[in-house]
Each structure stands twice: as structure tokens, then as C-alpha cells.
Motif scaffolding. Sequence first.
Motif, PDB file in Angstrom:
ATOM      1  N   UNK A  37       0.805  -1.223   0.000  1.00 21.14           N
ATOM      2  CA  UNK A  37       0.000   0.000   0.000  1.00 21.14           C
ATOM      3  C   UNK A  37       0.834   1.267   0.000  1.00 21.14           C
ATOM      4  N   UNK A  38       2.168   1.160   0.050  1.00 23.54           N
ATOM      5  CA  UNK A  38       3.002   2.360   0.017  1.00 23.54           C
ATOM      6  C   UNK A  38       4.148   2.288   0.990  1.00 23.54           C
ATOM      7  N   UNK A  39       4.695   3.447   1.299  1.00 21.11           N
ATOM      8  CA  UNK A  39       5.805   3.526   2.230  1.00 21.11           C
ATOM      9  C   UNK A  39       5.320   3.674   3.660  1.00 21.11           C
ATOM     10  N   UNK A  40       6.191   3.397   4.591  1.00 16.82           N
ATOM     11  CA  UNK A  40       5.878   3.511   6.016  1.00 16.82           C
ATOM     12  C   UNK A  40       6.024   4.976   6.441  1.00 16.82           C
ATOM     13  N   UNK A  41       5.026   5.782   6.073  1.00 18.28           N
ATOM     14  CA  UNK A  41       5.107   7.216   6.366  1.00 18.28           C
ATOM     15  C   UNK A  41       4.841   7.514   7.840  1.00 18.28           C
ATOM     16  N   UNK A  42       4.264   6.564   8.552  1.00 19.37           N
ATOM     17  CA  UNK A  42       4.042   6.774   9.985  1.00 19.37           C
ATOM     18  C   UNK A  42       5.379   6.917  10.709  1.00 19.37           C
ATOM     19  N   UNK A  43       6.376   6.116  10.312  1.00 20.67           N
ATOM     20  CA  UNK A  43       7.701   6.237  10.921  1.00 20.67           C
ATOM     21  C   UNK A  43       8.307   7.602  10.627  1.00 20.67           C
ATOM     22  N   UNK A  44       8.105   8.105   9.410  1.00 19.73           N
ATOM     23  CA  UNK A  44       8.586   9.449   9.079  1.00 19.73           C
ATOM     24  C   UNK A  44       7.881  10.501   9.927  1.00 19.73           C
ATOM     25  N   UNK A  45       6.594  10.307  10.146  1.00 16.81           N
ATOM     26  CA  UNK A  45       5.827  11.254  10.961  1.00 16.81           C
ATOM     27  C   UNK A  45       6.399  11.336  12.379  1.00 16.81           C
ATOM     28  N   UNK A  46       6.748  10.200  12.927  1.00 20.69           N
ATOM     29  CA  UNK A  46       7.299  10.202  14.282  1.00 20.69           C
ATOM     30  C   UNK A  46       8.591  11.017  14.338  1.00 20.69           C
ATOM     31  N   UNK A  47       9.430  10.874  13.321  1.00 16.69           N
ATOM     32  CA  UNK A  47      10.668  11.641  13.279  1.00 16.69           C
ATOM     33  C   UNK A  47      10.374  13.122  13.129  1.00 16.69           C
ATOM     34  N   UNK A  48       9.445  13.460  12.244  1.00 17.13           N
ATOM     35  CA  UNK A  48       9.123  14.864  11.997  1.00 17.13           C
ATOM     36  C   UNK A  48       8.544  15.550  13.225  1.00 17.13           C
ATOM     37  N   UNK A  49       7.786  14.805  14.025  1.00 17.83           N
ATOM     38  CA  UNK A  49       7.110  15.417  15.170  1.00 17.83           C
ATOM     39  C   UNK A  49       7.847  15.233  16.494  1.00 17.83           C
ATOM     40  N   UNK A  50       8.610  14.155  16.617  1.00 17.03           N
ATOM     41  CA  UNK A  50       9.275  13.870  17.886  1.00 17.03           C
ATOM     42  C   UNK A  50      10.735  14.273  17.902  1.00 17.03           C
ATOM     43  N   UNK A  51      11.333  14.421  16.714  1.00 11.70           N
ATOM     44  CA  UNK A  51      12.756  14.791  16.639  1.00 11.70           C
ATOM     45  C   UNK A  51      12.953  15.940  15.661  1.00 11.70           C
ATOM     46  N   UNK A  52      12.390  17.109  15.972  1.00 13.21           N
ATOM     47  CA  UNK A  52      12.535  18.250  15.062  1.00 13.21           C
ATOM     48  C   UNK A  52      14.010  18.533  14.776  1.00 13.21           C
ATOM     49  N   UNK A  53      14.302  18.787  13.513  1.00 17.48           N
ATOM     50  CA  UNK A  53      15.677  19.026  13.107  1.00 17.48           C
ATOM     51  C   UNK A  53      16.328  17.804  12.497  1.00 17.48           C
ATOM     52  N   UNK A  54      15.772  16.617  12.798  1.00 13.21           N
ATOM     53  CA  UNK A  54      16.320  15.381  12.251  1.00 13.21           C
ATOM     54  C   UNK A  54      15.535  14.871  11.047  1.00 13.21           C
ATOM     55  N   UNK A  55      14.426  15.584  10.715  1.00 17.21           N
ATOM     56  CA  UNK A  55      13.560  15.059   9.666  1.00 17.21           C
ATOM     57  C   UNK A  55      14.248  15.006   8.300  1.00 17.21           C
ATOM     58  N   UNK A  56      15.152  15.964   8.053  1.00 18.24           N
ATOM     59  CA  UNK A  56      15.841  15.960   6.765  1.00 18.24           C
ATOM     60  C   UNK A  56      16.731  14.753   6.590  1.00 18.24           C
ATOM     61  N   UNK A  57      17.489  14.422   7.629  1.00 20.21           N
ATOM     62  CA  UNK A  57      18.387  13.259   7.559  1.00 20.21           C
ATOM     63  C   UNK A  57      17.594  11.973   7.458  1.00 20.21           C
ATOM     64  N   UNK A  58      16.507  11.861   8.239  1.00 19.85           N
ATOM     65  CA  UNK A  58      15.684  10.651   8.191  1.00 19.85           C
ATOM     66  C   UNK A  58      15.038  10.485   6.824  1.00 19.85           C
ATOM     67  N   UNK A  59      14.554  11.591   6.259  1.00 24.80           N
ATOM     68  CA  UNK A  59      13.927  11.529   4.938  1.00 24.80           C
ATOM     69  C   UNK A  59      14.941  11.147   3.869  1.00 24.80           C
ATOM     70  N   UNK A  60      16.143  11.710   3.955  1.00 18.19           N
ATOM     71  CA  UNK A  60      17.182  11.384   2.978  1.00 18.19           C
ATOM     72  C   UNK A  60      17.525   9.898   3.038  1.00 18.19           C
ATOM     73  N   UNK A  61      17.626   9.352   4.248  1.00 16.05           N
ATOM     74  CA  UNK A  61      17.958   7.942   4.412  1.00 16.05           C
ATOM     75  C   UNK A  61      16.859   7.056   3.853  1.00 16.05           C
ATOM     76  N   UNK A  62      15.607   7.355   4.233  1.00 17.61           N
ATOM     77  CA  UNK A  62      14.487   6.509   3.796  1.00 17.61           C
ATOM     78  C   UNK A  62      14.252   6.605   2.290  1.00 17.61           C
ATOM     79  N   UNK A  63      14.016   7.812   1.810  1.00 20.44           N
ATOM     80  CA  UNK A  63      13.684   7.966   0.395  1.00 20.44           C
ATOM     81  C   UNK A  63      14.877   7.627  -0.492  1.00 20.44           C
ATOM     82  N   UNK A  64      16.086   7.922  -0.029  1.00 16.29           N
ATOM     83  CA  UNK A  64      17.264   7.550  -0.807  1.00 16.29           C
ATOM     84  C   UNK A  64      17.351   6.052  -1.007  1.00 16.29           C
ATOM     85  N   UNK A  65      17.092   5.287   0.060  1.00 18.65           N
ATOM     86  CA  UNK A  65      17.124   3.824  -0.042  1.00 18.65           C
ATOM     87  C   UNK A  65      15.992   3.316  -0.933  1.00 18.65           C
TER      88      UNK A  65
END
Length: 369
Positions: free
Chosen positions: A71-99
Motif C-alpha cells: 500500500x506504500x511507504x511507512x510514512x508513519x515512521x517518518x511522521x514520528x521523526x518529523x514530530x518527535x525529533x525536530x531538526x532530524x527530519x531531513x536526515x531521516x527523509x534522505x535515508x528513507x527515500x534515498x534507499x
Amino acid sequence: MVMTESEVIFEEQPTRDGGRIGIVTLNAPASLNALSLSMIVTLHAKLDAWANDVAVHAVWLQGAGDKAFCAGGDVVALYRTMTQSPGDEGEAAQTYFGAEYRLDHFLHHYPKPLIAWGDGIVMGGGLGLFVAADQRIVTETSRLAMPEISLGLYPDVGASWFFQRMPPGVGLYLGVTGAQLNARDALELGLADRVIPREARQDVLDALRNADYRYPQQAVRAVLRDVENRALAPRAEVMPRLDHLQTLTDAADITQVVRRIFDDPREDAWLVANRARLAAGCPATAHLVWRMLRRHRHGSLAETFRDELMLSVQCCRHTELAEGIRALLIDKDRAPQWAYTDVASVPEHYIDGFFMPLWDAETHPLADL
């Protein structure tokens, strides 16, 4: 031999000549087999190993359960990073989407027959996997879509490339409405190759085990051709409406396109559902769809993935994606508070911000694609 790696199951079944068929099962049925980062990494590593194993003749990719391929990517995990670790969302997104995009690009160029069993839901990141396969099978239950308008993202996983290979205007319409496609649509739009009854899955696998693999591509095609039944495909939604969809999308900018879709008086159920999805969706996403299709009208697949990585990271730095995930998958209130109320009110400078480059050509994480 079966090997389980958390949410992915790998199996190797023997063929009559002493070789093997590699079988991959995305094994997260509770989330409709949504792709986590660990699933992506594990899948890429195993497929790479099989690509270099002379005894593996072909690879079969499927989803667990009876509801979805993926059904798609695990965007819930990205949401947790975006909301619980502000400032880290760019690195997490680069790692996930890059892979994810690296895996998709690899599958598009896979050196052996790769067969995707697209039964049930095939959406978002799942469609990215599916369209990359050599032989893409849909069934009478298949439902395909790029539904990112509802999330505040945009159709990624190469969509700005494969949308271009559809009749003019169709990719734009699918991107801004998140319209759902059936097996017949998938065939006619170049997203699938075969229609096979879902009940025939095991019969197909058995036939693949007994095939003559002196010429692997021919062997796989012969097996699939023998069991294909296009009469099972439902009535098409897109091509019978092609002239109408092209009229709706024949405009100079995205604001006019959206206005034409909303002003469409037809009470056709498929068109009505698409209008409703657009009306509830993220206004900024419509602009991103328009921009990406214009940017990649003549681009390569690798160029598309590189641009998508930049845009996906930027989406995680803006507010729309987090809000869309919250409303659809976290709180499930389906009442997102988008940054702008409608497509017409979104300023160009706001969209420009999504396209600010993050890397140069040499330092881009996907420079080697």
C-alpha cells in the motif's frame, strides 16, 4: 529453504534443472505491507545477491495476506521523526527515500526476470516496486493509485517518469486526483503486462518451477502467457474517458486545471470520487505534481529519482506532509489543516521553496544512478 528477516520472507524453490526461483514476500499484512526502511534495505540486499547467483533463474515478488501487494511507504515512521525529533527530519527523509529510490532504480534494471504479483492494493511506494518489474501481473482485485494528494506529499517513486509515458494529460489527472485504476486500466496505461486470476497464483509458481530455463525470459513469458486471462479485467475507467480527461487537463497552469475538474458537471461515479479526493486533498500537492511533470517531460529515470529525493526531503521539512499523515493515519479525523485553503491561493514562492536544491551534482546521494 526459507529465511525470514523481520517483515520480509525469502524463499528459494527448486526448478527441474537444479536451479532455483527466488520468492520474496512483503510480510507486513497489518499495514498492507507498507515498506519500512528495514524492509527496503533487506530486500535490496537479497535481490542483489540473487542477481549475482547463477543458479537463480527468476525472482517472484508478492505481498502477504489477501488485501494488498503493497500500500506504500511507512510514512508513519517518518511522521514520528518529523514530530518527535525536530531538526532530524531531513536526515531521516534522505535515508528513507534515498534507499527506496535506489531500490526502485535497481529493479528497473534488474538483470533477471522479475515477476511482481500485484494482487489487491498496489499504491504509492508499492506501485514504485510494481512498475519496475519485468513482468507485472494484475488480478481481478487489483487497485492501483498514487494517492499522495491526500497525504500532502506528491507522486514519487518514479511517477514523474512513468506518468509521462501515458497519453497526454492522464498522468496529470491521476496525480492531482489520486484516481484509482483497475486491472484493465493498468494494462492500457502501461503499468501492467498480464491479467491472471488470483486463484491461479500457486499454479503459476508451480509452472515456473517446471519451466525450461535455457532462455529465462522466454521461459517466464511462456508460463505467464499460458495462464493469462484478460477477460477477467474489469471495464476500463480511463481510456473510455480519455477525451474528457484530456479536455479537463488542457490548461496553462494547475489552477486552471483544478478549476476545470471542479466545474465538470458529469455525475459519473468515478469522476465524482476523484473530484472529492482532490477537494479534500493538499492544495500544495497539486502544484508539486504540475511542476514535476513539467520538469521531467524529457528527463531520464535516474534524473527523476534524483529530483524526487530532493523534493521528498523538502516535503518533510514543510508542514503539509506531517499534517496529512496526522489526519489520515494518526488521529484519523480526516480533517487536515493545510497551509492554504485551495490551489488558487498557494503562492509561487511557497512552491519554489520545495525546489530549493540541497546538493550539487557531485554530492547528490543518488549521483551514481
